[in-house]
Design an enzyme around this catalytic site. Structure first.
Site, PDB file in Angstrom:
ATOM      1  CE  LYS A  94      46.363  32.131 -65.381  1.00 28.89           C
ATOM      2  NZ  LYS A  94      46.409  30.835 -66.103  1.00 28.89           N
ATOM      3  CG  LEU A 384      54.674  21.900 -22.373  1.00 28.42           C
ATOM      4  CD1 LEU A 384      54.422  22.747 -21.128  1.00 28.42           C
ATOM      5  CD2 LEU A 384      53.518  20.959 -22.643  1.00 28.42           C
TER       6      LEU A 384
END
Length: 464
Positions: A94, A384
């Site tokens: 990092k 639906l």
């Protein structure tokens, strides 16, 4: 060969691989390792030997080796030497600096340690990348949206209408030398995985945060990959049989990859969890708009209160839309309007919607938004049940000269709506069926098997 080309080769062209973390925490080393002069090295050599067959890459985290004291860097060099040369190594440092300091970091990573790629913090801007990009064939993964809970305090801050992590990723895509850069995105933030994948469809993602941190590898793959590396440390390092754990994890990842343009079973599981946790699924006795009675109610209007879930749901719709040919989206009022807006924002496709009733003032138009007769629209709705409400809306669209061929919904209740619409010549696409939703909820322990069976029996018996 470039680093990302090596990943492609190592993943056998699938662009989906397992990245094994090599993190020697002394407290977690097994007792047998302490019989060796260098316990961490003995343990990690065993891990490498057990997982080399399936590992697409290895990722030693620099912090664990620094914590070992003066001998830690020698252990790290020995671990690097133990990794087969065909397997890429990502040094998780990092790093994030500029100038001579960044150059020193790059020299350590690539020349002293002979790593193939690194993780970088992009906070200082594009200068952070320069010394690392100048090394031919090496790779970079930039921290974009990390897996830790506290990341939200910074990485989700709004910047010109979008979260900071998205604004950052968008900016990185325009940086000089940013073309060969991958993104670090945590498995614990599925909304970010989905959003970043739509923004950067071809970028390699390095995805940490699975297992103890709470991320699900299958969900991560379903929403983000490929191309992706799922990073696993403790899930493998603490397993009685690391090789078996690695193989099992890779199998879960591959199963989750799913088919092109269609959400996988893992994405369906994630959807079931989101709907349950947000209260969009309720059990009891309900009267539906169709006049039918139901023991289950899907209240997707609630999604507006959970923007990240709404964003992730929109990406599931977008996956179904990828294989369809259309000019515009048409969302049906009311539940599908926020969903349709989120899908339009994710896909960049224009949105219209048919009104339930014509305005009695102004233009008195039945369709809101810009469109041209002859265009093809995809109808979006939430659920639906029967096809009646879809047919009413489609009639309005078709009377305006628009062409409708496809209907996309989140949940198909499997109560005749699909058959009705397909008999009328429309294609129906659903992210999940009610049967699969119930099975997933029961399998994950969110509802009891008795509740699942009762709901299915009532629906089958006509109490719909």
């Amino acid at each position: 060969m470039e680093f990302f080309e090596r990943l492609y080769e190592r993943t056998r062209g699938t662009r989906l691989g397992l990245c094994v973390g090599l993190d020697p925490a002394p407290a977690r080393l097994p007792a047998w390792a302490h019989r060796h002069p260098d316990p961490a090295l003995a343990f990690l050599r065993w891990i490498i030997e057990a997982t080399a067959e399936v590992a697409a890459a290895y990722k030693p985290n620099l912090a664990f080796y620094l914590a070992l004291g003066p001998s830690g860097l020698e252990t790290l060099r020995a671990v690097r030497a133990a990794i087969p040369p065909e397997i890429p190594v990502i040094l998780d440092g990092k790093f994030g600096d500029i100038g001579w300091t960044a150059e020193a970091y790059a020299q350590f990573a690539f020349e002293v340690l002979r790593a193939d790629a690194v993780t970088l913090n992009p906070f200082l801007g594009p200068e952070t990348l320069r010394p690392f990009r100048s090394r031919e064939g090496r790779g970079i993964f930039l921290l974009i949206r990390t897996s830790n809970p506290g990341a939200e305090a910074v990485q989700e801050l709004p910047v010109q209408g979008e979260a900071f992590y998205l604004a950052l990723a968008r900016r990185v895509l325009s940086w000089p030398g940013g073309g060969g850069v991958g993104f670090v995105v945590g498995a614990t933030v599925p909304h970010a995985l989905a959003a970043l994948r739509r923004l950067a469809p071809d970028r390699w993602f390095l995805i940490p945060g699975i297992g103890p941190q709470g991320g699900d590898p299958a969900t991560a793959v379903a929403l983000a990959g490929p191309p992706a590396l799922i990073a696993a440390s403790r899930e493998i390092l603490e397993a009685p049989d690391p090789g078996a754990a690695a193989r099992s994890l890779l199998e879960r990842m591959q199963e989750a990859a799913g088919g092109q343009g269609r959400p996988s079973a893992a994405a369906a599981r994630a959807l079931a969890r989101w709907l349950f946790e947000t209260g969009c699924i309720r059990f009891g006795e309900f009267l539906l708009k169709s006049g039918q009675r139901s023991p289950i109610y899907l209240d997707l209007r609630r999604l507006v209160t959970f923007p990240r879930t709404l964003e992730a749901v929109a990406n599931l719709y977008a996956a179904l839309l990828e294989g369809l040919v259309f000019d515009r989206l048409a969302a049906l009022p009311y539940a599908a309007l926020p969903i349709g807006t989120a899908v339009a924002l994710q896909t960049g496709r224009p949105l219209i919607y048919p009104r339930k009733e014509a305005k009695a003032y102004g233009t008195a138009q039945r369709i809101e938004g810009d469109f041209h007769p002859g265009e093809t629209v995809v109808v979006l709705d939430d659920v639906l049940t029967t096809g009646a409400s879809k047919r009413e809306a489609i009639q309005i669209l078709e009377e305006a000269g628009l062409r409708v061929t496809d209907i996309v919904v989140l949940v198909d209740r499997e109560q005749g709506g699909r058959e009705e619409l397909e008999a009328a010549g429309y294609r129906v696409h659903a992210v999940i069926t009610l049967t699969d939703l119930l099975e997933t909820l029961a399998a994950e322990g969110w509802i009891s098997p008795e509740t699942r069976d009762r709901v299915r029996a009532e629906l089958a018996g006509g109490a719909r």
